[in-house]
Design an enzyme around this catalytic site. Structure first.
Site, short mmCIF file in Angstrom:
data_model
loop_
_atom_site.label_atom_id
_atom_site.label_comp_id
_atom_site.label_asym_id
_atom_site.label_seq_id
_atom_site.Cartn_x
_atom_site.Cartn_y
_atom_site.Cartn_z
N GLU A 410 -30.03 -40.16 -11.54
CA GLU A 410 -28.95 -41.05 -12.02
C GLU A 410 -29.50 -42.45 -12.35
O GLU A 410 -28.82 -43.46 -12.19
CB GLU A 410 -27.80 -41.17 -11.00
N GLY A 411 -30.73 -42.50 -12.81
CA GLY A 411 -31.39 -43.78 -13.10
C GLY A 411 -32.10 -44.26 -11.85
O GLY A 411 -31.49 -44.38 -10.80
#
Length: 602
Positions: A410-411
């Site tokens: 998610e980054g």
């Protein structure tokens, strides 16, 4: 309380506006329906998953799929899906709550669930046409099909828009032919639907497509072998290869070139959900660690009674409590913002998209902080177990390995730190958050003579709330000066941005814990919240220490001479307690409560 636009702060405004404790949502505010949902999810995990943890460590992918099917039968995959498409149509808080309690037993299920309900389903509910939603979403909500999300490529990770996968329009104009390679695709081994991102011609931005996958008729899709991973062993993770895969033109998701936007917005929701997915994992690790510490005797004494172990238990419990406080505060803000937009006539799609996008800063803050807290929690869990913690026969070893991925997907946390500050500055430029006015006031205050009046700290949290206000000034001082100095080039100064992000993160988390505890002390009585008050105070002390360190690091990186001296004096003023808390006493009080209850009990 009736929700009006004025009462809900916009994303990032927590930094420049005071929030009243009555205006935050806490886990103690769950409705009867939400409590029932929480209990049913917990009961499901305790019955179907927790006793079978060893199977997840043995790469039993079929078992993960089996559990996902059972979760679907109970409606857990369709919590956030509108009723029109076969879901339960529940609000954002209920979605978060389900994600929280379904994810704690094993990272393998947490990943499968998150990938399916989040990035596997949500892009269609948020960006799909009515036809696309009617065709695909009911299958995903019911678990008839499982979804996956194909964005990452060997050369395109954090720079997601640089993907090389191509989509070429067929000669008859009826299909796109997709060719390329995707990697780290969660659920690839048992999915029937893929959200695939590819570039059409030389477009600046990628485009999203809905791609069906049938193993009997693969349509140019080949799966790589299951990846051998550090953790999340039974989460199916494969490479996916596309060779002129035919996708009907009507399966383009949103508009051409809109893929990067879809990917980024899907990640915003993914970030806050990932934070929630780390919460019950913390509760379970704390409970297991405390049980062991109460049973394990050395020198004829349970190790839970030793000060060194008490310190660990207290910090673990405090981090979990703070994480819960911040997660549900932000979740309710998002839910309220969605309701406001719907009341203004936005479609559910548009309202949800904009509602989550509004709090993208908070989503990044939560993702970073709570993913690091679960790593620390599992690490201390191993330490409390001692040599046994290093053994695969105890639950700590697997929990520690599973936790590690949370800081990457998610980054990465580095990307999210820079995003949080970058997005805040962009909001200021657009006039959505007034940073300039408060930053100039802080600059004037630094030039003035500090007050030597003795404040009245007789009310609960009066000094702590004053400290939070001062910490906000510290951020405005450092970030304001940095923006002034570097302007648009600030994004090139990554270490400075990361120091500023750490200050921002600590402020949001500390304020969330204090507001939750103050609200509960007012309605349930201070005595009932004695340990929660201790946790809020302990966390604030930790936050002040970190902000002091990160503030110095940031200031020294760009200021010299008189300017540096003045800012360091300001930082000292903004991080100074009138009455330093007895940190050891607070830790002992928290640990003694947790060990007496033999579990995480808040």
């Amino acid at each position: 309380m009736e929700t009006t636009d004025k009462e809900i702060l916009r994303g990032g405004q927590f930094l420049v506006k005071e929030t009243q404790c009555e205006d935050v949502f806490t886990p103690e505010d769950f409705s009867e329906e939400q409590q029932m949902m929480k209990e049913s999810v917990k009961e499901f995990i305790d019955r179907e998953v927790w006793p079978h943890k060893p199977r997840f460590e043995k790469k039993d992918y079929a078992f993960t799929e089996e559990i996902m099917t059972k979760a679907a039968e109970l409606g857990f995959l369709g919590i956030s899906v509108p009723e029109a498409y076969g879901g339960l149509g529940m609000g954002f808080v209920s979605t978060m709550l389900t994600c929280d309690y379904i994810s704690g037993a094993t990272g393998s299920l947490a990943t499968a669930f998150g990938a399916h309900t989040g990035i596997g389903t949500m892009p269609i509910t948020l960006y799909g046409t009515e036809e696309q939603k009617q065709k695909y979403v009911p299958k995903l909500a019911s678990g008839e099909w499982f979804g996956s999300y194909c964005l990452t490529e060997p050369g395109a990770g954090s720079d997601a828009n640089s993907g090389k996968t191509k989509a070429v329009l067929s000669e008859d104009g009826k299909h796109y032919l997709i060719s390329g390679q995707k990697m780290w695709i969660s659920n690839a081994g048992f999915c029937r639907l893929m959200i695939v991102f590819a570039r059409i011609e030389d477009d600046k931005n990628i485009t999203g497509f809905i791609v069906e996958y049938d193993p009997e008729n693969p349509n140019g899709i080949t799966l790589g072998d299951e990846e051998h991973k550090l953790g999340i062993h039974s989460s199916s993770t494969r490479q996916v290869f596309f060779s002129e895969t035919k996708v009907p033109v009507e399966n383009m998701l949103s508009e051409r070139g809109n893929g990067f936007k879809i990917a980024m917005n899907a990640l915003n929701v993914g970030r806050i959900k990932l934070a929630a997915a780390c919460l019950d994992a913390q509760r379970r690790v704390i409970t297991e660690a405390v049980k062991y510490a109460n049973e394990r005797k050395q020198f004829k004494t349970p190790i839970a009674q030793f000060g060194a172990i008490k310190g660990k238990i207290a910090q673990m419990a405090t981090a979990a409590y703070v994480g819960e406080s911040a997660c549900y505060r932000a979740a309710k803000n998002i839910e309220d913002r969605i309701s406001i937009r719907e009341a203004q006539g936005n479609s559910h799609q548009e309202a949800e998209l904009k509602g989550v996008e509004e709090y993208a800063i908070e989503c990044s803050i939560l993702k970073v902080k709570i993913s690091e807290d679960i790593q620390d929690c599992t690490d201390e869990g191993i330490q409390i177990f001692g040599g046994m913690g290093f053994s695969a026969d105890t639950p700590m070893e697997a929990a520690w390995r599973d936790a590690r991925i949370s800081r990457i997907y998610e980054g990465t946390n580095e990307i999210n730190r820079m995003l949080a500050v970058g997005m805040l500055i962009k909001k200021a430029m657009k006039g959505h958050v007034d940073l300039l006015g408060p930053a100039m006031k802080v600059a004037d205050e630094l030039m003035g003579i500090p007050s030597f009046d003795t404040p009245d700290y007789s009310e609960l949290f009066s000094e702590e709330k004053e400290m939070i206000a001062k910490l906000k000034k510290a951020f405005l001082m450092v970030a304001g000066s940095a923006v002034q100095k570097f302007g648009p080039q600030l994004e090139e100064h990554q270490q400075l941005l990361m120091a500023a992000a750490d200050i921002l993160i600590e402020i949001y988390m500390a304020e969330s814990a204090i507001l939750r505890t103050e609200k509960n002390a007012k309605r349930f009585g201070e005595e009932s919240q004695e340990i929660q008050i201790a946790m809020a105070k302990l966390n604030l002390f930790n936050a002040v220490e970190k902000i002091n360190t990160k503030g110095k690091e940031g200031i020294a990186s760009f200021a010299e001479g008189d300017e540096q001296r003045m800012m360091l004096m300001g930082l000292k003023r903004f991080t100074k307690y009138a009455n330093l808390p007895n940190v050891v006493g607070l830790r002992n009080k928290i640990a003694e409560k947790v060990t007496a209850e033999n579990s995480y009990c808040f």
